[in-house]
Design a protein around this motif. Structure first.
Motif, PDB file in Angstrom:
ATOM      1  N   ALA A   1       3.198   3.479   9.604  1.00 53.05           N
ATOM      2  CA  ALA A   1       3.146   5.052  10.157  1.00 53.05           C
ATOM      3  C   ALA A   1       3.682   5.674   9.119  1.00 53.05           C
ATOM      4  O   ALA A   1       2.920   6.882   9.021  1.00 53.05           O
ATOM      5  N   SER A   2       4.791   5.653   8.610  1.00 56.19           N
ATOM      6  CA  SER A   2       5.280   6.635   7.488  1.00 56.19           C
ATOM      7  C   SER A   2       4.088   6.693   6.122  1.00 56.19           C
ATOM      8  O   SER A   2       4.104   7.898   5.550  1.00 56.19           O
ATOM      9  N   SER A   3       3.382   5.903   5.777  1.00 54.17           N
ATOM     10  CA  SER A   3       2.508   5.969   4.675  1.00 54.17           C
ATOM     11  C   SER A   3       0.890   6.126   5.188  1.00 54.17           C
ATOM     12  O   SER A   3       0.118   5.851   4.408  1.00 54.17           O
ATOM     13  N   ALA A   4       1.094   6.722   6.584  1.00 56.74           N
ATOM     14  CA  ALA A   4      -0.629   6.661   6.983  1.00 56.74           C
ATOM     15  C   ALA A   4      -1.107   7.998   6.643  1.00 56.74           C
ATOM     16  O   ALA A   4      -1.282   8.853   7.565  1.00 56.74           O
ATOM     17  N   PHE A   5      -1.420   8.246   5.341  1.00 55.75           N
ATOM     18  CA  PHE A   5      -1.885   9.496   4.777  1.00 55.75           C
ATOM     19  C   PHE A   5      -3.447   9.746   5.405  1.00 55.75           C
ATOM     20  O   PHE A   5      -4.173   9.086   5.212  1.00 55.75           O
ATOM     21  N   PRO A   6      -3.442  10.982   5.678  1.00 49.97           N
ATOM     22  CA  PRO A   6      -4.689  11.324   6.525  1.00 49.97           C
ATOM     23  C   PRO A   6      -5.770  11.878   5.356  1.00 49.97           C
ATOM     24  O   PRO A   6      -5.326  11.991   4.225  1.00 49.97           O
ATOM     25  N   PRO A   7      -6.969  11.571   5.465  1.00 47.90           N
ATOM     26  CA  PRO A   7      -7.596  11.052   6.893  1.00 47.90           C
ATOM     27  C   PRO A   7      -7.906   9.552   6.865  1.00 47.90           C
ATOM     28  O   PRO A   7      -8.315   8.821   7.786  1.00 47.90           O
ATOM     29  N   VAL A   8      -7.547   8.991   5.708  1.00 49.45           N
ATOM     30  CA  VAL A   8      -8.188   7.698   5.717  1.00 49.45           C
ATOM     31  C   VAL A   8      -7.147   6.514   6.634  1.00 49.45           C
ATOM     32  O   VAL A   8      -7.843   5.751   7.297  1.00 49.45           O
ATOM     33  N   LEU A   9      -5.824   6.582   6.511  1.00 48.95           N
ATOM     34  CA  LEU A   9      -5.048   5.785   7.087  1.00 48.95           C
ATOM     35  C   LEU A   9      -4.514   6.138   8.379  1.00 48.95           C
ATOM     36  O   LEU A   9      -3.692   5.432   8.886  1.00 48.95           O
ATOM     37  N   SER A  10      -4.603   7.346   8.724  1.00 49.96           N
ATOM     38  CA  SER A  10      -4.316   7.967   9.678  1.00 49.96           C
ATOM     39  C   SER A  10      -5.148   8.228  11.315  1.00 49.96           C
ATOM     40  O   SER A  10      -6.582   8.082  10.566  1.00 49.96           O
ATOM     41  N   PRO A  11      -4.565   8.056  12.554  1.00 52.57           N
ATOM     42  CA  PRO A  11      -3.279   7.831  12.933  1.00 52.57           C
ATOM     43  C   PRO A  11      -2.810   6.640  12.974  1.00 52.57           C
ATOM     44  O   PRO A  11      -3.481   5.606  13.193  1.00 52.57           O
TER      45      PRO A  11
END
Length: 401
Positions: free
Chosen positions: A205-215
């Protein structure tokens, strides 16, 4: 330990309002800590994908050698920094913190697993397979973290001290969501005591940088929230379904939970910087993304300037903090030391341009990034924290930076 003497960073003249230093964090209604921070030292580790994860290894290596790592009371992290911090927290009880034992505990228990992860491409595979197969992108990222680093551990496997704070951003409440051993919370939604969330999921969750790994989406039991612990949003759906994104969206330096608590702050910054574009896209989608990137870059730059200005502020100023800042884009010669490790600025800038991704790095790039994090941390500590520390030696002397 020798007496610590903390000197201020060079004045930038920015991050001030009407001649008064401005804090780099925002006060919220339940902040009682900020007005009277306690003695002690906190470490903040920024985001920046694998670039940050590996750069922070070098900084931790130097902190371990210097004897300072064991003195730290809180480690606050976001994004790529949380990958490093998460493993450090899990292995903390197994470390001796004796410089002579570094090769026998810190390197095999912390450095080597992180380097194995850095040799794999995580984001691309998770994005593709997460959209083609059941499970989703974030669960695949968390699964990879668990396989390489956390082995089924939860937040309850972190030590009681120091306090490890893994920060994400709550998309629903627009507030910082903190994962810790005692509780997870944001000030608007409230807190859940003694959470058993997998450590891999908190770091994802902390490293879910958008848009690829978020949300990242978490299902919660509203009955587990401490009654009346949230300001105004302690109700469904905020307490039943949590939508999170990268902690760096809210605070890319991980300052929020450390600055308000402790007098001495160490900041390790491996964050990226928006590149100039000769021909920016004009279509609505890509142009909007570029504009949002510019806004994000300015917020990060302002926070950095405010940090440095607070180090410079008078001891009687409310925002004053002792400590040191080092960054992946720092010119090591700016510390004014005669004996810094050999780190040509142009070489450092090349490392700083490593993409903000979870993409495989070869051994040479990993070792250069570790060396650079080590060297710039070494200079910052010797200049601003303890002038009696002797200059270190590159962990990987054959490659330099």
């Amino acid at each position: 330990m020798p007496k610590r003497s903390v000197s201020s960073a060079r004045r930038t003249g920015l991050g001030r309002e009407f001649g008064v230093a401005v804090a780099p964090v925002q006060a919220i209604p339940d902040d009682l800590e900020q007005t009277n921070p306690e003695s002690g030292m906190a470490l903040c580790m920024s985001g920046g994908g694998f670039r940050a994860m590996v750069f922070h290894i070098g900084a931790l290596w130097r902190l371990y050698e210097s004897g300072l790592l064991g003195e730290i009371k809180r480690i606050s992290s976001v994004s790529g920094g949380s990958i490093t911090a998460g493993l450090l927290g899990l292995k903390w009880r197994e470390l001796s913190f004796q410089p002579a034992s570094l090769e026998n505990d810190f390197v095999p228990k912390v450095v080597e697993p992180l380097r194995r992860l850095a040799s794999e491409t995580v984001d691309e595979d998770a994005f593709i397979l997460g959209h083609l197969l059941p499970g989703g992108v974030s669960n695949r990222v968390a699964g990879t973290y668990d396989t390489y680093l956390f082995k089924g551990s939860t937040l309850q496997d972190l030590p009681d001290e120091p306090r490890f704070v893994i920060n994400a951003t709550n998309v629903q409440s627009a507030a910082l969501w903190r994962f810790m051993k005692p509780y997870m919370r944001d000030y608007r939604v409230g807190e859940v005591r003694c959470p058993t969330i997998p450590l891999s999921q908190a770091v994802a969750a902390s490293s879910a940088f958008p848009p690829v790994l978020s949300p990242v989406e978490l299902q919660l039991d509203p009955d587990k929230f401490t009654p009346k612990s949230g300001l105004d949003l302690q109700r469904p759906p905020f307490t039943t379904r949590l939508i999170l994104t990268d902690g760096g969206v809210y605070d890319n330096l991980g300052l929020e939970t450390a600055w308000k608590r402790y007098q001495t702050i160490l900041v390790s910054d491996a964050g990226g910087k928006t590149k100039p574009e000769e021909e920016p896209h004009k279509d609505p989608l890509r142009h909007s993304y570029r504009v949002l990137d510019l806004i994000d870059n300015q917020v990060r730059s302002l926070r950095k300037r405010q940090v440095i200005d607070a180090f410079k502020a008078k001891a009687t100023d409310a925002v004053h903090r002792k400590g040191a800042y080092w960054g992946i884009r720092t010119n090591i010669n700016d510390y004014g030391l005669a004996d810094v490790l050999d780190c040509p600025f142009e070489r450092a800038l090349t490392l700083a341009e490593t993409p903000t991704r979870l993409k495989a790095m070869d051994d040479n790039l990993q070792e250069r990034l570790i060396n650079w994090g080590y060297a710039v941390c070494d200079a910052a500590l010797r200049k601003h924290v303890d002038t009696t520390i002797k200059r270190g030696v590159f962990p990987y002397s054959a490659v330099g930076v």
